[in-house]
Design a protein around this motif. Structure first.
Motif, short mmCIF file in Angstrom:
data_model
loop_
_atom_site.label_atom_id
_atom_site.label_comp_id
_atom_site.label_asym_id
_atom_site.label_seq_id
_atom_site.Cartn_x
_atom_site.Cartn_y
_atom_site.Cartn_z
N LEU A 23 -11.54 -3.61 1.51
CA LEU A 23 -12.54 -3.07 0.59
C LEU A 23 -12.04 -3.31 -0.82
O LEU A 23 -10.97 -2.84 -1.20
CB LEU A 23 -12.74 -1.58 0.84
CG LEU A 23 -13.70 -0.85 -0.11
CD1 LEU A 23 -15.10 -1.42 -0.01
CD2 LEU A 23 -13.69 0.65 0.17
N MET A 71 -18.05 4.45 -1.60
CA MET A 71 -17.25 3.57 -0.76
C MET A 71 -17.18 4.08 0.68
O MET A 71 -17.14 3.29 1.64
CB MET A 71 -15.84 3.41 -1.33
CG MET A 71 -15.78 2.74 -2.71
SD MET A 71 -16.58 1.11 -2.80
CE MET A 71 -18.21 1.54 -3.46
N THR A 84 -7.69 -1.60 4.49
CA THR A 84 -6.90 -1.74 3.27
C THR A 84 -7.86 -1.77 2.09
O THR A 84 -8.92 -2.41 2.15
CB THR A 84 -6.07 -3.04 3.33
OG1 THR A 84 -5.11 -2.91 4.38
CG2 THR A 84 -5.36 -3.30 2.01
N VAL A 85 -7.50 -1.08 1.02
CA VAL A 85 -8.35 -1.00 -0.17
C VAL A 85 -7.60 -1.60 -1.35
O VAL A 85 -6.43 -1.29 -1.59
CB VAL A 85 -8.74 0.46 -0.48
CG1 VAL A 85 -9.59 0.54 -1.74
CG2 VAL A 85 -9.48 1.07 0.71
N GLY A 87 -8.12 -2.06 -5.47
CA GLY A 87 -8.90 -1.69 -6.64
C GLY A 87 -8.28 -2.22 -7.90
O GLY A 87 -7.05 -2.19 -8.07
N ALA A 95 -10.14 3.91 -6.06
CA ALA A 95 -9.40 3.72 -4.82
C ALA A 95 -8.43 4.87 -4.57
O ALA A 95 -8.28 5.34 -3.43
CB ALA A 95 -8.65 2.40 -4.86
N VAL A 106 -8.26 4.96 4.62
CA VAL A 106 -7.47 3.98 3.86
C VAL A 106 -6.12 3.80 4.55
O VAL A 106 -5.30 4.69 4.58
CB VAL A 106 -7.26 4.46 2.40
CG1 VAL A 106 -6.45 3.42 1.63
CG2 VAL A 106 -8.60 4.71 1.72
N LEU A 109 -3.02 0.59 0.32
CA LEU A 109 -3.65 0.60 -0.99
C LEU A 109 -2.97 -0.41 -1.90
O LEU A 109 -1.74 -0.46 -1.98
CB LEU A 109 -3.50 2.01 -1.58
CG LEU A 109 -4.40 2.47 -2.71
CD1 LEU A 109 -5.87 2.38 -2.33
CD2 LEU A 109 -4.05 3.91 -3.10
#
Length: 274
Positions: A23, A71, A84-85, A87, A95, A106, A109
């Motif tokens: 994401l 989100m 996995t995010v 940002g 995030a 999540v 990160l």
């Protein structure tokens, strides 16, 4: 695809690649097109236009918390429990909020030049903020051709390459068919205010976290958003934070919007996906 959220539908672009899904949350004045540079590295990306931006520009209301809640709706729509995010800038703050309030969604990160307190924000006032965004607000009063808009952005962002077709695609996405900027001024200022005067809950993160930061902020030799010492101080306080990664000779936007920056960001994201 379109994902229903409070107030309308978010536009979400899916990049099919060779990895588990990521994401990807863009910055305050950006759009989903920011992630085209990483898509070129064959990542599987879920890239929304946040409310008030791009093809989601008609969705009203905006805040870090609201973006994080949106989100969750995106992940639900795709039937994804945990991803996995990644940002960038304001997207990193969204995030962090997503990861703290919905830690089950999540798995890892990646924060790109954002998500942690920026020392420069401590000196900011609402008057200074309004002055800082005045040129961007004024730009919304006129019409632009894509060529004009890209040329101006290349002057403001000297690290980016206006000849890069991804740069042109990115900035063209800011414009309506009749040449107006799609990001409302009140949305831009509201989100910037939330980032600068809000409180990041980064100390509450519990999942593996990576932090990428740029050598410069806005162009060559400008002071960075985060120094190496500041990045190490975050690591000392946050046990889940891996060794921070500095990208030399790029600025804030160049962490993703240049070929050199995208290579390093891609390497870190690949590590987070392992």
């Amino acid at each position: 695809m379109r994902v229903p959220v409070d107030g309308g539908d978010l536009a979400v672009e899916i990049h099919d690649g060779d990895t588990p899904p990521v994401l990807a949350i863009h910055g305050v004045s950006g759009s989903r097109k920011l992630w085209n540079w990483l898509a070129a590295h064959h990542f599987s990306l879920i890239a929304p236009d946040l409310r008030g931006r791009g093809d989601s520009h008609e969705v009203p209301g905006s805040s870090i918390r609201q973006h994080a809640d949106d989100m969750v709706r995106v992940l639900d729509a795709l039937d994804l429990q945990s991803v996995t995010v990644c940002g960038m800038s304001m997207g990193a703050y969204a995030a962090v909020d997503l990861a703290v309030r919905h830690p089950d969604r999540v798995r890892a990160l990646v924060l790109v030049d954002g998500g942690f307190p920026m020392p420069a924000h401590a000196q900011m006032t609402e008057e200074v903020l309004s002055a800082a965004f005045a040129p961007q607000v004024a730009a919304r009063e006129r019409t632009w051709t894509v060529d004009e808009y890209v040329a101006v952005q290349a002057m403001v962002n000297p690290v980016i390459d206006p000849a890069d077709p991804l740069v042109r695609d990115y900035f063209a996405h800011d414009l309506t068919p009749d040449g107006h900027l799609r990001l409302p001024a009140d949305t831009l200022v509201a989100d910037a205010t939330d980032v600068i005067f809000g409180t990041s809950r980064w100390r509450e993160l519990t999942m593996p976290t990576w932090f990428i930061h740029a050598e410069w902020s806005t162009g060559p030799d400008s002071p960075p958003a985060y120094t190496a010492d500041q990045a190490q101080a975050f690591r000392a306080e946050l046990p889940v934070l891996r060794e921070p990664v500095l990208i030399n000779e790029v600025d804030h936007g160049g962490t993703v919007m240049t070929r050199a920056g995208a290579v390093v960001t891609a390497e870190v994201l690949a590590e987070a996906l392992k």
